[in-house]
Design a protein around this motif. Structure first.
Motif, PDB file in Angstrom:
ATOM      1  N   MET A 156       0.846  -1.182   0.000  1.00  0.00           N
ATOM      2  CA  MET A 156       0.000   0.000   0.000  1.00  0.00           C
ATOM      3  C   MET A 156       0.885   1.235   0.000  1.00  0.00           C
ATOM      4  SD  MET A 156      -2.699   1.376   2.935  1.00  0.00           S
ATOM      5  CE  MET A 156      -3.678  -0.101   2.871  1.00  0.00           C
ATOM      6  N   LYS A 157       0.490   2.224  -0.762  1.00  0.00           N
ATOM      7  CA  LYS A 157       1.183   3.508  -0.766  1.00  0.00           C
ATOM      8  C   LYS A 157       1.003   4.169   0.592  1.00  0.00           C
ATOM      9  CE  LYS A 157       1.989   3.897  -5.336  1.00  0.00           C
ATOM     10  NZ  LYS A 157       3.318   3.942  -5.875  1.00  0.00           N
ATOM     11  N   LYS A 158       1.924   5.036   0.939  1.00  0.00           N
ATOM     12  CA  LYS A 158       1.807   5.762   2.192  1.00  0.00           C
ATOM     13  C   LYS A 158       1.430   7.219   1.919  1.00  0.00           C
ATOM     14  CE  LYS A 158       6.832   6.150   2.280  1.00  0.00           C
ATOM     15  NZ  LYS A 158       8.057   5.804   2.981  1.00  0.00           N
ATOM     16  N   ILE A 159       1.000   7.889   2.963  1.00  0.00           N
ATOM     17  CA  ILE A 159       0.602   9.289   2.885  1.00  0.00           C
ATOM     18  C   ILE A 159       1.677  10.131   3.556  1.00  0.00           C
ATOM     19  CG2 ILE A 159      -1.130  11.011   3.570  1.00  0.00           C
ATOM     20  CD1 ILE A 159      -2.132   8.913   1.518  1.00  0.00           C
ATOM     21  N   GLY A 160       2.081  11.183   2.889  1.00  0.00           N
ATOM     22  CA  GLY A 160       2.997  12.136   3.495  1.00  0.00           C
ATOM     23  C   GLY A 160       2.199  13.242   4.154  1.00  0.00           C
ATOM     24  N   ILE A 161       2.595  13.590   5.351  1.00  0.00           N
ATOM     25  CA  ILE A 161       1.975  14.719   6.053  1.00  0.00           C
ATOM     26  C   ILE A 161       3.082  15.713   6.353  1.00  0.00           C
ATOM     27  CG2 ILE A 161       0.711  15.498   8.084  1.00  0.00           C
ATOM     28  CD1 ILE A 161      -0.383  12.652   8.370  1.00  0.00           C
ATOM     29  N   VAL A 162       2.884  16.933   5.876  1.00  0.00           N
ATOM     30  CA  VAL A 162       3.865  17.985   6.101  1.00  0.00           C
ATOM     31  C   VAL A 162       3.141  19.153   6.762  1.00  0.00           C
ATOM     32  CG1 VAL A 162       5.533  19.531   5.028  1.00  0.00           C
ATOM     33  CG2 VAL A 162       5.105  17.284   4.022  1.00  0.00           C
ATOM     34  N   MET A 163       3.724  19.656   7.825  1.00  0.00           N
ATOM     35  CA  MET A 163       3.171  20.851   8.471  1.00  0.00           C
ATOM     36  C   MET A 163       4.240  21.925   8.490  1.00  0.00           C
ATOM     37  SD  MET A 163       2.917  19.445  12.368  1.00  0.00           S
ATOM     38  CE  MET A 163       3.337  17.711  12.214  1.00  0.00           C
ATOM     39  N   GLY A 164       3.799  23.154   8.389  1.00  0.00           N
ATOM     40  CA  GLY A 164       4.725  24.269   8.320  1.00  0.00           C
ATOM     41  C   GLY A 164       5.405  24.570   9.634  1.00  0.00           C
ATOM     42  N   SER A 165       4.789  24.151  10.736  1.00  0.00           N
ATOM     43  CA  SER A 165       5.321  24.402  12.067  1.00  0.00           C
ATOM     44  C   SER A 165       4.783  23.336  13.007  1.00  0.00           C
ATOM     45  CB  SER A 165       4.878  25.785  12.544  1.00  0.00           C
ATOM     46  OG  SER A 165       5.127  25.950  13.925  1.00  0.00           O
ATOM     47  N   ASP A 166       5.528  23.035  14.048  1.00  0.00           N
ATOM     48  CA  ASP A 166       5.014  22.068  15.012  1.00  0.00           C
ATOM     49  C   ASP A 166       3.801  22.604  15.768  1.00  0.00           C
ATOM     50  OD1 ASP A 166       6.409  23.872  16.607  1.00  0.00           O
ATOM     51  OD2 ASP A 166       7.395  22.327  17.802  1.00  0.00           O
ATOM     52  N   SER A 167       3.549  23.901  15.676  1.00  0.00           N
ATOM     53  CA  SER A 167       2.335  24.458  16.286  1.00  0.00           C
ATOM     54  C   SER A 167       1.073  23.987  15.560  1.00  0.00           C
ATOM     55  CB  SER A 167       2.389  25.991  16.315  1.00  0.00           C
ATOM     56  OG  SER A 167       2.374  26.519  14.998  1.00  0.00           O
ATOM     57  N   ASP A 168       1.241  23.424  14.357  1.00  0.00           N
ATOM     58  CA  ASP A 168       0.110  22.872  13.597  1.00  0.00           C
ATOM     59  C   ASP A 168      -0.247  21.457  14.043  1.00  0.00           C
ATOM     60  OD1 ASP A 168       0.073  25.207  12.028  1.00  0.00           O
ATOM     61  OD2 ASP A 168       1.547  24.369  10.639  1.00  0.00           O
ATOM     62  N   LEU A 169       0.576  20.857  14.906  1.00  0.00           N
ATOM     63  CA  LEU A 169       0.369  19.457  15.296  1.00  0.00           C
ATOM     64  C   LEU A 169      -0.994  19.174  15.931  1.00  0.00           C
ATOM     65  CD1 LEU A 169       1.487  16.621  15.303  1.00  0.00           C
ATOM     66  CD2 LEU A 169       2.662  17.150  17.462  1.00  0.00           C
ATOM     67  N   PRO A 170      -1.553  20.047  16.779  1.00  0.00           N
ATOM     68  CA  PRO A 170      -2.882  19.735  17.322  1.00  0.00           C
ATOM     69  C   PRO A 170      -3.943  19.522  16.231  1.00  0.00           C
ATOM     70  CG  PRO A 170      -1.872  21.472  18.602  1.00  0.00           C
ATOM     71  CD  PRO A 170      -0.991  21.256  17.398  1.00  0.00           C
ATOM     72  N   ILE A 171      -3.842  20.252  15.127  1.00  0.00           N
ATOM     73  CA  ILE A 171      -4.768  20.056  14.008  1.00  0.00           C
ATOM     74  C   ILE A 171      -4.372  18.806  13.228  1.00  0.00           C
ATOM     75  CG2 ILE A 171      -5.605  21.033  11.831  1.00  0.00           C
ATOM     76  CD1 ILE A 171      -6.636  22.403  14.474  1.00  0.00           C
ATOM     77  N   VAL A 172      -3.104  18.699  12.878  1.00  0.00           N
ATOM     78  CA  VAL A 172      -2.606  17.583  12.070  1.00  0.00           C
ATOM     79  C   VAL A 172      -2.832  16.243  12.761  1.00  0.00           C
ATOM     80  CG1 VAL A 172      -0.481  16.576  11.111  1.00  0.00           C
ATOM     81  CG2 VAL A 172      -0.974  18.993  10.776  1.00  0.00           C
ATOM     82  N   SER A 173      -2.841  16.234  14.088  1.00  0.00           N
ATOM     83  CA  SER A 173      -3.030  14.972  14.818  1.00  0.00           C
ATOM     84  C   SER A 173      -4.362  14.310  14.473  1.00  0.00           C
ATOM     85  CB  SER A 173      -2.910  15.199  16.325  1.00  0.00           C
ATOM     86  OG  SER A 173      -3.969  16.008  16.794  1.00  0.00           O
ATOM     87  N   LYS A 174      -5.350  15.094  14.077  1.00  0.00           N
ATOM     88  CA  LYS A 174      -6.639  14.512  13.661  1.00  0.00           C
ATOM     89  C   LYS A 174      -6.469  13.710  12.373  1.00  0.00           C
ATOM     90  CE  LYS A 174      -9.052  18.329  15.809  1.00  0.00           C
ATOM     91  NZ  LYS A 174      -9.741  19.602  15.579  1.00  0.00           N
TER      92      LYS A 174
END
Length: 164
Positions: A1-19
């Motif tokens: 299975m292919k994987k998904i890349g997740i990139v955030m501009g700052s670690d302050s975005d992690l609370p949103i990205v964690s969803k």
């Protein structure tokens, strides 16, 4: 299975990205998470996106606030599907991020979800992979059916309460 890349501009975005991370885990979809800035680490962001296909990625989710435009910078360097998550900021409520994500020039598409819409970003990435993965497609179908059943149960409860 292919994987998904997740990139955030700052670690302050992690609370949103964690969803998004939680949703990908729920569907057992492999992923990698990185912090790359379109403006502070443009070389690293370009290296990641330009080599993503060869590294087994099927789509990339890019989350950034303000007018950082990370999704566009990622999309400029890959032909993989890129899904932008505009992240809410205190100054403009996320409208700056939303506009910078949706206003792409012809030829460089970025799919965009709602401000802070990380769950839908992950689900869209899963749907992209499910085009060629019947097991993943079935999981999505089952989740949709469960969601419909939940709403119909709530309808029955409300109908019984108020329409007696």
């Amino acid at each position: 299975m292919k994987k998904i890349g997740i990139v955030m501009g700052s670690d302050s975005d992690l609370p949103i990205v964690s969803k998004a991370i939680d949703t990908l885990k729920e569907y057992n979809v492999p992923f990698e998470v990185h912090v790359y800035s379109a403006h502070r680490t443009p070389v690293e962001a370009k290296e990641f996106s330009s080599s993503a296909r060869e590294k087994g990625f099927g789509a990339i989710i890019a989350a950034a606030g303000m007018a950082a435009h990370l999704a566009g910078a990622i999309a400029a360097n890959t032909t993989l599907p890129v899904i932008g998550i505009p992240v809410q900021s205190k100054n403009l409520g996320g409208m700056d991020a939303l506009l910078s994500t949706v206003m792409m020039p012809s030829g460089i598409p970025v799919a965009t979800v709602a401000i802070d819409g990380a769950t839908n970003a992950a689900l869209l990435a899963i749907q992209i992979l499910a085009v060629e993965d019947a097991e993943l497609a079935k999981k999505l179908d089952d989740a949709r059916k469960a969601g419909a059943e939940k709403v119909l149960k709530k309808n029955a409860d409300i109908t019984a309460q108020f329409n007696a």
